[in-house]
Scaffold this motif. Structure first.
Motif, PDB file in Angstrom:
ATOM      1  N   GLY A 299       0.815  -1.217   0.000  1.00 39.14           N
ATOM      2  CA  GLY A 299       0.000   0.000   0.000  1.00 39.14           C
ATOM      3  C   GLY A 299       0.847   1.264   0.000  1.00 39.14           C
ATOM      4  N   VAL A 300       1.911   1.260   0.786  1.00 38.27           N
ATOM      5  CA  VAL A 300       2.809   2.419   0.815  1.00 38.27           C
ATOM      6  C   VAL A 300       3.479   2.612  -0.546  1.00 38.27           C
ATOM      7  CG1 VAL A 300       4.971   3.284   1.813  1.00 38.27           C
ATOM      8  CG2 VAL A 300       3.196   2.380   3.301  1.00 38.27           C
ATOM      9  N   ALA A 301       3.844   1.513  -1.199  1.00 33.77           N
ATOM     10  CA  ALA A 301       4.463   1.619  -2.516  1.00 33.77           C
ATOM     11  C   ALA A 301       3.492   2.196  -3.542  1.00 33.77           C
ATOM     12  CB  ALA A 301       4.964   0.249  -2.978  1.00 33.77           C
ATOM     13  N   VAL A 302       2.249   1.743  -3.516  1.00 35.52           N
ATOM     14  CA  VAL A 302       1.249   2.270  -4.450  1.00 35.52           C
ATOM     15  C   VAL A 302       0.985   3.749  -4.184  1.00 35.52           C
ATOM     16  CG1 VAL A 302      -1.187   2.114  -5.099  1.00 35.52           C
ATOM     17  CG2 VAL A 302       0.177   0.049  -4.926  1.00 35.52           C
ATOM     18  N   LEU A 303       0.866   4.119  -2.911  1.00 33.13           N
ATOM     19  CA  LEU A 303       0.670   5.535  -2.580  1.00 33.13           C
ATOM     20  C   LEU A 303       1.883   6.369  -2.989  1.00 33.13           C
ATOM     21  CD1 LEU A 303      -1.056   5.318   0.913  1.00 33.13           C
ATOM     22  CD2 LEU A 303      -2.077   5.965  -1.271  1.00 33.13           C
ATOM     23  N   GLY A 304       3.066   5.804  -2.862  1.00 28.58           N
ATOM     24  CA  GLY A 304       4.272   6.512  -3.292  1.00 28.58           C
ATOM     25  C   GLY A 304       4.293   6.724  -4.799  1.00 28.58           C
ATOM     26  N   PHE A 305       3.873   5.700  -5.556  1.00 32.09           N
ATOM     27  CA  PHE A 305       3.776   5.861  -7.013  1.00 32.09           C
ATOM     28  C   PHE A 305       2.788   6.967  -7.362  1.00 32.09           C
ATOM     29  CE2 PHE A 305       5.253   1.305  -7.515  1.00 32.09           C
ATOM     30  CZ  PHE A 305       6.442   1.650  -8.127  1.00 32.09           C
ATOM     31  N   ALA A 306       1.627   6.946  -6.707  1.00 27.26           N
ATOM     32  CA  ALA A 306       0.607   7.960  -6.989  1.00 27.26           C
ATOM     33  C   ALA A 306       1.104   9.358  -6.625  1.00 27.26           C
ATOM     34  CB  ALA A 306      -0.671   7.634  -6.225  1.00 27.26           C
ATOM     35  N   ALA A 307       1.772   9.483  -5.484  1.00 27.67           N
ATOM     36  CA  ALA A 307       2.285  10.787  -5.069  1.00 27.67           C
ATOM     37  C   ALA A 307       3.369  11.287  -6.029  1.00 27.67           C
ATOM     38  CB  ALA A 307       2.850  10.702  -3.651  1.00 27.67           C
ATOM     39  N   THR A 308       4.195  10.373  -6.516  1.00 28.92           N
ATOM     40  CA  THR A 308       5.222  10.767  -7.482  1.00 28.92           C
ATOM     41  C   THR A 308       4.602  11.248  -8.784  1.00 28.92           C
ATOM     42  OG1 THR A 308       6.762   9.180  -6.517  1.00 28.92           O
ATOM     43  CG2 THR A 308       7.257   9.951  -8.727  1.00 28.92           C
ATOM     44  N   LEU A 309       3.578  10.544  -9.247  1.00 26.78           N
ATOM     45  CA  LEU A 309       2.896  10.970 -10.471  1.00 26.78           C
ATOM     46  C   LEU A 309       2.214  12.322 -10.293  1.00 26.78           C
ATOM     47  CD1 LEU A 309       1.386   7.593 -11.692  1.00 26.78           C
ATOM     48  CD2 LEU A 309       3.313   8.841 -12.658  1.00 26.78           C
ATOM     49  N   LEU A 310       1.610  12.544  -9.128  1.00 22.30           N
ATOM     50  CA  LEU A 310       0.997  13.848  -8.852  1.00 22.30           C
ATOM     51  C   LEU A 310       2.049  14.953  -8.838  1.00 22.30           C
ATOM     52  CD1 LEU A 310      -1.639  13.018  -6.106  1.00 22.30           C
ATOM     53  CD2 LEU A 310      -2.081  13.849  -8.416  1.00 22.30           C
TER      54      LEU A 310
ATOM     55  N   TRP B 115       6.624  16.211  -1.511  1.00 26.35           N
ATOM     56  CA  TRP B 115       6.243  15.467  -2.708  1.00 26.35           C
ATOM     57  C   TRP B 115       7.474  14.948  -3.437  1.00 26.35           C
ATOM     58  CZ3 TRP B 115       1.353  14.100  -3.231  1.00 26.35           C
ATOM     59  CH2 TRP B 115       0.403  14.805  -2.505  1.00 26.35           C
ATOM     60  N   GLN B 116       8.585  15.646  -3.311  1.00 24.74           N
ATOM     61  CA  GLN B 116       9.815  15.148  -3.913  1.00 24.74           C
ATOM     62  C   GLN B 116      10.332  13.926  -3.155  1.00 24.74           C
ATOM     63  OE1 GLN B 116      12.445  18.485  -3.935  1.00 24.74           O
ATOM     64  NE2 GLN B 116      11.127  19.702  -5.265  1.00 24.74           N
ATOM     65  N   LEU B 117      10.124  13.920  -1.844  1.00 21.63           N
ATOM     66  CA  LEU B 117      10.546  12.776  -1.048  1.00 21.63           C
ATOM     67  C   LEU B 117       9.648  11.568  -1.254  1.00 21.63           C
ATOM     68  CD1 LEU B 117      11.514  14.535   2.289  1.00 21.63           C
ATOM     69  CD2 LEU B 117      13.024  13.698   0.498  1.00 21.63           C
ATOM     70  N   ALA B 118       8.422  11.790  -1.745  1.00 25.16           N
ATOM     71  CA  ALA B 118       7.518  10.679  -2.015  1.00 25.16           C
ATOM     72  C   ALA B 118       8.065   9.767  -3.102  1.00 25.16           C
ATOM     73  CB  ALA B 118       6.139  11.208  -2.417  1.00 25.16           C
ATOM     74  N   PHE B 119       8.999  10.272  -3.885  1.00 21.61           N
ATOM     75  CA  PHE B 119       9.653   9.465  -4.911  1.00 21.61           C
ATOM     76  C   PHE B 119      10.374   8.265  -4.303  1.00 21.61           C
ATOM     77  CE2 PHE B 119      13.637   8.602  -7.222  1.00 21.61           C
ATOM     78  CZ  PHE B 119      13.119   8.190  -8.440  1.00 21.61           C
ATOM     79  N   TRP B 120      10.867   8.400  -3.080  1.00 21.28           N
ATOM     80  CA  TRP B 120      11.635   7.337  -2.441  1.00 21.28           C
ATOM     81  C   TRP B 120      10.762   6.267  -1.802  1.00 21.28           C
ATOM     82  CZ3 TRP B 120      16.624   6.733  -3.280  1.00 21.28           C
ATOM     83  CH2 TRP B 120      17.331   7.818  -3.801  1.00 21.28           C
ATOM     84  N   LEU B 121       9.500   6.552  -1.576  1.00 21.03           N
ATOM     85  CA  LEU B 121       8.624   5.566  -0.927  1.00 21.03           C
ATOM     86  C   LEU B 121       8.554   4.239  -1.690  1.00 21.03           C
ATOM     87  CD1 LEU B 121       5.655   7.685   0.435  1.00 21.03           C
ATOM     88  CD2 LEU B 121       7.405   6.505   1.730  1.00 21.03           C
ATOM     89  N   PRO B 122       8.259   4.244  -2.985  1.00 17.62           N
ATOM     90  CA  PRO B 122       8.220   2.948  -3.679  1.00 17.62           C
ATOM     91  C   PRO B 122       9.584   2.278  -3.768  1.00 17.62           C
ATOM     92  CG  PRO B 122       7.185   4.648  -5.010  1.00 17.62           C
ATOM     93  CD  PRO B 122       7.813   5.331  -3.857  1.00 17.62           C
ATOM     94  N   LEU B 123      10.638   3.075  -3.809  1.00 20.17           N
ATOM     95  CA  LEU B 123      11.975   2.494  -3.906  1.00 20.17           C
ATOM     96  C   LEU B 123      12.371   1.741  -2.643  1.00 20.17           C
ATOM     97  CD1 LEU B 123      13.900   5.407  -5.659  1.00 20.17           C
ATOM     98  CD2 LEU B 123      13.006   3.315  -6.676  1.00 20.17           C
ATOM     99  N   VAL B 124      11.778   2.112  -1.527  1.00 24.69           N
ATOM    100  CA  VAL B 124      12.074   1.440  -0.263  1.00 24.69           C
ATOM    101  C   VAL B 124      11.002   0.402   0.061  1.00 24.69           C
ATOM    102  CG1 VAL B 124      12.327   1.808   2.221  1.00 24.69           C
ATOM    103  CG2 VAL B 124      13.349   3.424   0.621  1.00 24.69           C
TER     104      VAL B 124
END
Length: 103
Positions: free
Chosen positions: A43-54, A70-79
């Motif tokens: 779920g965190v990875a999906v939200l991170g993808f969505a936040a990065t796209l936004l 929002w720039q840091l949200a890029f790292w959520l899916p990577l982790v």
């Protein structure tokens, strides 16, 4: 109002209530925790993808999406995505080992 039938075969029997707690093994608890981790990290990875796209799509037009968060949200899916995969593999191994012992 019609009277209820006095025939005992037409009445459902009351269910027996079980009050005894179900004993869980340590493996079952570990499996539940690992399953929750897989869902949480996924779920965190999906939200991170969505936040990065936004962030990428709206950073020039909406000032809210130009922030550092929002720039840091890029790292959520990577982790979170590798952690979800590791948790899933661990869950499969623990489950398979437990079922093999049960046989």
């Amino acid at each position: 109002m019609p009277k209820a039938s006095s025939n005992p075969t037409q009445r459902p029997k009351p269910r027996e209530r079980t009050t005894a707690p179900v004993a869980r093994t340590r493996r079952e608890v570990v499996e539940r925790v690992l399953a929750a981790l897989v869902v949480g990290f996924g779920g965190v990875a999906v939200l991170g993808f969505a936040a990065t796209l936004l962030h990428i799509g709206l950073r020039d037009s909406v000032p809210l999406f130009a922030g550092v968060a929002w720039q840091l949200a890029f790292w959520l899916p990577l982790v979170a995505l590798p952690l979800a995969i590791v948790s899933l593999v661990t869950l499969v191994v623990v489950s398979a080992a437990g079922r093999a012992r049960g046989r």
